[in-house]
Design a protein around this motif. Structure first.
Motif, PDB file in Angstrom:
ATOM      1  N   ARG A 112     -11.750  -2.695   1.228  1.00 28.43           N
ATOM      2  CA  ARG A 112     -11.467  -2.069   2.524  1.00 28.43           C
ATOM      3  C   ARG A 112     -12.728  -1.447   3.120  1.00 28.43           C
ATOM      4  O   ARG A 112     -12.966  -1.539   4.326  1.00 28.43           O
ATOM      5  N   ALA A 156       0.825  -1.208   0.000  1.00 23.84           N
ATOM      6  CA  ALA A 156       0.000   0.000   0.000  1.00 23.84           C
ATOM      7  C   ALA A 156       0.863   1.264   0.000  1.00 23.84           C
ATOM      8  O   ALA A 156       0.568   2.236  -0.712  1.00 23.84           O
ATOM      9  N   LYS A 191       2.363   1.863  -3.456  1.00 26.73           N
ATOM     10  CA  LYS A 191       1.358   2.394  -4.390  1.00 26.73           C
ATOM     11  C   LYS A 191       1.091   3.870  -4.157  1.00 26.73           C
ATOM     12  O   LYS A 191       0.773   4.607  -5.089  1.00 26.73           O
ATOM     13  N   GLN A 192       1.241   4.312  -2.915  1.00 26.48           N
ATOM     14  CA  GLN A 192       0.981   5.720  -2.594  1.00 26.48           C
ATOM     15  C   GLN A 192       2.227   6.589  -2.752  1.00 26.48           C
ATOM     16  O   GLN A 192       2.193   7.779  -2.445  1.00 26.48           O
ATOM     17  N   ALA A 207      -2.922  -6.933   0.315  1.00 25.34           N
ATOM     18  CA  ALA A 207      -3.522  -5.594   0.348  1.00 25.34           C
ATOM     19  C   ALA A 207      -4.893  -5.642  -0.323  1.00 25.34           C
ATOM     20  O   ALA A 207      -5.061  -6.267  -1.369  1.00 25.34           O
TER      21      ALA A 207
END
Length: 352
Positions: A339, A81, A84-85, A333
């Motif tokens: 989520r 995660a 990816k950010q 993830a």
């Protein structure tokens, strides 16, 4: 004059040394004090630690702007995660001479191909820790998730059980209990897991991810859902305190979560140079071995094995057999939609 100048330079050097700090964001109780002291002596700096007890807590703090740590220790799904950010700094491999000590099986994972951003630190399993005396007296099998989720079993230990205050971990255990994958995102299966959790909830003492080591050690609770390294410490603490009971821990037969924790450097790190020094230090075999011998983690450093006590290497809850490994899964993830669903189900559990 030269003496005064030398004295001035030495004082400046000592001041700078005292002012230098590595800011580490780590799980609770996840590095030995001896290891920290040795790194401080090596770098001439202080290690300043902040702690978290759940991935959600860590991510929330980092993404809310608290990303100026030098090194963070996230689990594999959090690494994915954060990559990816665009949150992480690529590692400078030329500064990491000990990188070859890591076992091949823990390198080049799908969440970070070629280990561009992360290197393995330690691994744990999420399992059942228990008071051997009490559970034996009651004739309960601790190696089964029924000790956490079956109301018939829980009726014997009501108010003496804690579970992790972590949606991924608790849903993962419930899904395993039901025979599903921990990464199952089928809404029907997740609602089944929620129903199992809600039926068991009245029998639990608390959702607790931070103090169950102490609660087990002093005998306030008899069963805890938590990390293998924490249970290792609880067992040692109870023995050292001379309790009239013993603590043990076991992987449930249905399988469990395997967490591979990693070392990463945020882009906002205050001292990337010092961060690389720390990561390389932790990949030294003797330093890495202390994660197992003192903290009780599984170890992804192949060169550390000769420095690990033989008795610890035999604990299958820390170093699972191939049969047990086949039943372990790492948390993947989830996408935004997945989520949202999990968060909704989790919120419903917490408010009821």
């Amino acid at each position: 004059m030269k003496k005064l100048l030398c004295c001035f330079v030495l004082c400046l050097s000592q001041f700078a040394m005292a002012d230098k700090a590595l800011h580490l964001f780590n799980w609770n109780d996840y590095i030995a004090e001896e290891t920290v002291a040795r790194f401080e002596a090596l770098c001439g700096c202080k290690v300043v630690q902040d702690y978290f007890s759940a991935t959600e807590e860590m991510m929330a703090k980092l993404l809310a702007g608290g990303g100026d740590y030098d090194v963070v220790i996230p689990t594999q799904n959090a690494v994915e995660a954060l990559i990816k950010q665009g949150f992480l700094l690529p590692l400078e491999k030329a500064k990491l001479g000990n990188i070859g000590n890591s076992a091949a099986g823990y390198m080049n994972k799908a969440y970070d191909p070629d280990n561009v951003y992360s290197l393995p630190y330690a691994f744990t399993t999420t399992l059942v820790g228990y008071n051997e005396n009490k559970i034996a007296e009651l004739g309960i099998d601790p190696a089964d998730w029924s000790i956490i989720f079956d109301p018939t079993v829980l009726a014997k230990i009501k108010g003496k059980v804690t579970v992790m205050d972590d949606s991924e971990e608790l849903f993962g255990a419930a899904l395993k209990y039901l025979g599903y994958s921990i990464n199952d995102n089928d809404e029907k299966h997740l609602k089944e897991a929620q129903a199992v959790i809600l039926k068991a909830k009245p029998y639990w003492a608390a959702f607790n991810s931070s103090s169950y080591i102490k609660e087990l050690t002093v005998g306030n609770i008899w069963v805890a859902h938590g990390y293998s390294s924490d249970m290792f410490q609880a067992r040692a603490d109870a023995a050292e305190a001379g309790r009239d009971f013993s603590i043990n821990f076991v992987l449930p037969k249905q399988g469990a979560v395997l967490a591979l924790d990693n070392m990463v450097i945020p882009k906002k790190a205050r001292d990337p140079e010092l961060a690389h020094l720390f990561i390389n230090f932790m990949m030294d075999p003797q330093n890495a071995a202390e994660l197992t011998t003192i903290v009780g983690t599984g170890n992804p450093n192949a060169a550390a094995t000769p420095f690990i006590d033989e008795d610890i290497l035999k604990i299958t809850a820390i170093f699972p057999t191939s049969e047990l490994q086949a039943k372990l899964e790492t948390v993947a993830a989830r996408n935004a939609k997945e989520r949202r669903l999990l968060n909704k189900l989790w919120t419903e559990i917490k408010v009821r």
